[in-house]
Design a protein around this motif. Sequence first.
Motif, PDB file in Angstrom:
ATOM      1  N   TYR A  37      -5.227  10.605  67.159  1.00 53.35           N
ATOM      2  CA  TYR A  37      -4.360   9.149  66.620  1.00 53.35           C
ATOM      3  C   TYR A  37      -4.630   8.149  67.492  1.00 53.35           C
ATOM      4  CZ  TYR A  37      -0.302   7.385  64.157  1.00 53.35           C
ATOM      5  OH  TYR A  37       0.671   6.633  63.288  1.00 53.35           O
ATOM      6  N   THR A  38      -4.951   7.044  66.821  1.00 49.81           N
ATOM      7  CA  THR A  38      -5.359   5.889  67.890  1.00 49.81           C
ATOM      8  C   THR A  38      -4.090   4.764  67.940  1.00 49.81           C
ATOM      9  OG1 THR A  38      -5.881   4.713  65.712  1.00 49.81           O
ATOM     10  CG2 THR A  38      -7.762   5.677  66.918  1.00 49.81           C
ATOM     11  N   VAL A  81     -11.171  10.197  64.626  1.00 50.65           N
ATOM     12  CA  VAL A  81     -10.297   9.514  64.847  1.00 50.65           C
ATOM     13  C   VAL A  81      -9.183   8.996  63.511  1.00 50.65           C
ATOM     14  CG1 VAL A  81     -10.547   8.440  67.167  1.00 50.65           C
ATOM     15  CG2 VAL A  81     -11.427   7.206  64.940  1.00 50.65           C
ATOM     16  N   ASP A  82      -7.863   9.085  63.767  1.00 56.31           N
ATOM     17  CA  ASP A  82      -7.103   8.940  62.616  1.00 56.31           C
ATOM     18  C   ASP A  82      -6.424   7.595  62.866  1.00 56.31           C
ATOM     19  OD1 ASP A  82      -4.728   8.796  61.139  1.00 56.31           O
ATOM     20  OD2 ASP A  82      -3.487  10.213  61.942  1.00 56.31           O
ATOM     21  N   GLN A  83      -6.567   6.464  62.127  1.00 57.93           N
ATOM     22  CA  GLN A  83      -6.447   5.235  62.538  1.00 57.93           C
ATOM     23  C   GLN A  83      -5.205   4.484  61.578  1.00 57.93           C
ATOM     24  OE1 GLN A  83     -10.440   4.681  61.329  1.00 57.93           O
ATOM     25  NE2 GLN A  83     -10.835   3.673  63.509  1.00 57.93           N
ATOM     26  N   HIS A  84      -4.312   5.355  60.949  1.00 60.67           N
ATOM     27  CA  HIS A  84      -3.440   4.666  59.839  1.00 60.67           C
ATOM     28  C   HIS A  84      -2.027   5.037  60.450  1.00 60.67           C
ATOM     29  CE1 HIS A  84      -6.500   4.295  56.552  1.00 60.67           C
ATOM     30  NE2 HIS A  84      -6.336   2.975  56.864  1.00 60.67           N
ATOM     31  N   GLY A  85      -1.279   4.660  59.716  1.00 60.63           N
ATOM     32  CA  GLY A  85       0.120   5.127  60.013  1.00 60.63           C
ATOM     33  C   GLY A  85       1.196   4.054  60.485  1.00 60.63           C
ATOM     34  N   GLN A  86       2.521   4.099  60.712  1.00 57.02           N
ATOM     35  CA  GLN A  86       3.467   3.351  60.921  1.00 57.02           C
ATOM     36  C   GLN A  86       3.343   3.077  62.331  1.00 57.02           C
ATOM     37  OE1 GLN A  86       7.458   3.928  58.887  1.00 57.02           O
ATOM     38  NE2 GLN A  86       8.204   3.733  60.951  1.00 57.02           N
ATOM     39  N   LYS A  87       3.314   4.011  63.258  1.00 57.06           N
ATOM     40  CA  LYS A  87       3.166   4.157  64.741  1.00 57.06           C
ATOM     41  C   LYS A  87       2.053   3.055  64.885  1.00 57.06           C
ATOM     42  CE  LYS A  87       3.629   8.439  65.296  1.00 57.06           C
ATOM     43  NZ  LYS A  87       3.528   9.741  65.879  1.00 57.06           N
ATOM     44  N   ASP A 108     -21.641  16.310  65.592  1.00 57.47           N
ATOM     45  CA  ASP A 108     -22.669  15.965  64.559  1.00 57.47           C
ATOM     46  C   ASP A 108     -22.201  14.843  63.608  1.00 57.47           C
ATOM     47  OD1 ASP A 108     -24.785  18.344  65.275  1.00 57.47           O
ATOM     48  OD2 ASP A 108     -23.040  19.380  65.062  1.00 57.47           O
ATOM     49  N   ALA A 109     -21.077  14.764  63.569  1.00 55.58           N
ATOM     50  CA  ALA A 109     -20.448  13.748  62.750  1.00 55.58           C
ATOM     51  C   ALA A 109     -19.355  13.145  63.196  1.00 55.58           C
ATOM     52  CB  ALA A 109     -20.169  14.607  61.151  1.00 55.58           C
ATOM     53  N   TRP A 110     -19.066  11.953  63.098  1.00 57.01           N
ATOM     54  CA  TRP A 110     -17.911  11.261  63.530  1.00 57.01           C
ATOM     55  C   TRP A 110     -17.019  10.877  62.376  1.00 57.01           C
ATOM     56  CZ3 TRP A 110     -15.287  10.633  67.833  1.00 57.01           C
ATOM     57  CH2 TRP A 110     -14.337   9.587  67.928  1.00 57.01           C
ATOM     58  N   ALA A 111     -15.838  11.090  62.362  1.00 56.46           N
ATOM     59  CA  ALA A 111     -14.805  10.665  61.335  1.00 56.46           C
ATOM     60  C   ALA A 111     -13.875   9.287  61.569  1.00 56.46           C
ATOM     61  CB  ALA A 111     -13.767  11.718  60.896  1.00 56.46           C
ATOM     62  N   GLU A 112     -13.768   8.433  60.797  1.00 54.86           N
ATOM     63  CA  GLU A 112     -12.760   7.504  61.028  1.00 54.86           C
ATOM     64  C   GLU A 112     -12.221   7.125  59.920  1.00 54.86           C
ATOM     65  OE1 GLU A 112     -14.185   3.708  62.813  1.00 54.86           O
ATOM     66  OE2 GLU A 112     -15.349   4.728  64.422  1.00 54.86           O
ATOM     67  N   THR A 113     -10.876   7.113  59.699  1.00 53.59           N
ATOM     68  CA  THR A 113     -10.162   7.268  58.481  1.00 53.59           C
ATOM     69  C   THR A 113     -10.045   5.664  57.762  1.00 53.59           C
ATOM     70  OG1 THR A 113      -8.129   6.943  59.670  1.00 53.59           O
ATOM     71  CG2 THR A 113      -8.747   9.192  59.184  1.00 53.59           C
TER      72      THR A 113
END
Length: 519
Positions: A13-14, A49-55, A90-95
């Motif tokens: 979580y970013t 990384v998880d980049q969304h959300g209220q916080k 092997d792979a990178w996730a950015e929401t």
Amino acid sequence: MPKTFFITTAIDYTNSPPHIGHAYEKVLADVIARYHRLKGEKVFYLTGVDQHGQKVQQSAAKAGVPPAEFVKGVTQKFVDLWKKLDVKYDAWAETIDPRHKRVVQGMLQRLFDAGQIYKDKQSGYYSVRQEQFLTDKERGPDGEFGPEWGQVEFREEENYYFKLSQHKDWLLRYIDSAGAGHDAVIPDFRQTELRNAVERLGGDLCISRPKSRLDWGIELPFDKDFVTYVWFDALTNYISFAGYDPKIDNYEKQPQEFRDRWTKDTLQVIGKDILVPAHGIYWLIMLHAIGFPDDVMPQLLVHGWWNLGGAKMSKTAGNVIDPFALAYKYGVEALRYYLISDIATGKDADFSEERLIKRYNADLANNLGNLLNRTLNMAHRYREGIVKQVGGDSPLAAQAADLVRTYSAAMSSHEIQAAMERVGEFVTTCNAYIEMTAPWKLAKNPERAEALDHALFVLAEALRLAAILISPVLPNAAREILYQLNWSAEYTFEQTNWGGLPAKHQLGKPVPLFPRIEL
């Protein structure tokens, strides 16, 4: 065709920079991935990384920057840390990635069209930290909501709901039927914990937030006044970055690339705090609802926490350990070794900088490093660096075969600490073998020339094998040991059979590998 292991970790979580818990999880997954690669198996290791959300929206506002700019800065810190710690994914996730958005919206539309999502008004207590409404089941014995929920406030609003409770019976059956070497959750006591939580499952899952209070998220495809609940968004990364097509409701008809990656051997490495309800309930039910058969449900490997003085680390408490600082101060290999060897997978452990130093000095400097240095120095002093295979079998050969068996069993069960202990015990035995054979005495007696050659060859061969076995945890140290042994840096698990060195072999020059860290 070799087996494919799809290994994922919980995306970070970013809302804040990485800490030692993040580092442990990624290194743990990296070690597992490297072990399977060592065995010649195909691996697809995904993290991100998880980049969304209220916080995130709130933190960005506090920092006075747009959310997109805020998460870009924090994301870079995670990228830099994984590079520093030699985590090879092997792979990178950015929401915020457009392909992820397409998959999330495609899934939501399918579930909405199938009648799995409905709109309703809800009033009740809301956890700002967990970004969810709470029920009386979340209250403690004293009737209050526990500290794990953070700030709790009363809210009333209209939202969309996913029919989570409709799948409760299926999830219980799945947990009970999973087994025979492939439990739904490991370790076992976490599976019991999950089942108990599912038994208590009552309501449905709110999967939206009105844009009037949160606009930093993925818009619902069927109502532009709402964005997706952060967990429904974040969890989907595991398939969106593996090639999943949301328009296809049958797993068997998914693109070949996706089915080659997402198989019955999919392993998700997560912390104990997000097993219930996120991964163990929300995620498994989401997969079931979009058509994933039971035999390709991911196995959840749940790790414990690194605590400090028995208390959970938290930014609020001000007791967070910075992994960058540790890596720069003690070196990447020292940190990787400590994180893996001083905690049993699935359990908690207390972080101690002093213990990091002691483990490094005892296990690496005094044991493995000492064995390498003594062996090469004696080989060059007495035999100009040339070792020869003479005489019969050594007791170390039988112990090496037993080591490979126990190591393989431990690594296959994700018991990395136990595997490293076995290697350490073998290295200790090798150091004792030096004292027993006393090459310095043999070198003084021409009649014992063959015994000296035998001892030096056996020690070099033991080092070769130990280097291969430590390579998932200490890849750079393994390469350096093999370089000093003048042996190929290209190796596989099959080469852990005793007798890999040529019958006559020129060793390289000794260079101290693990200099002691002084307290």
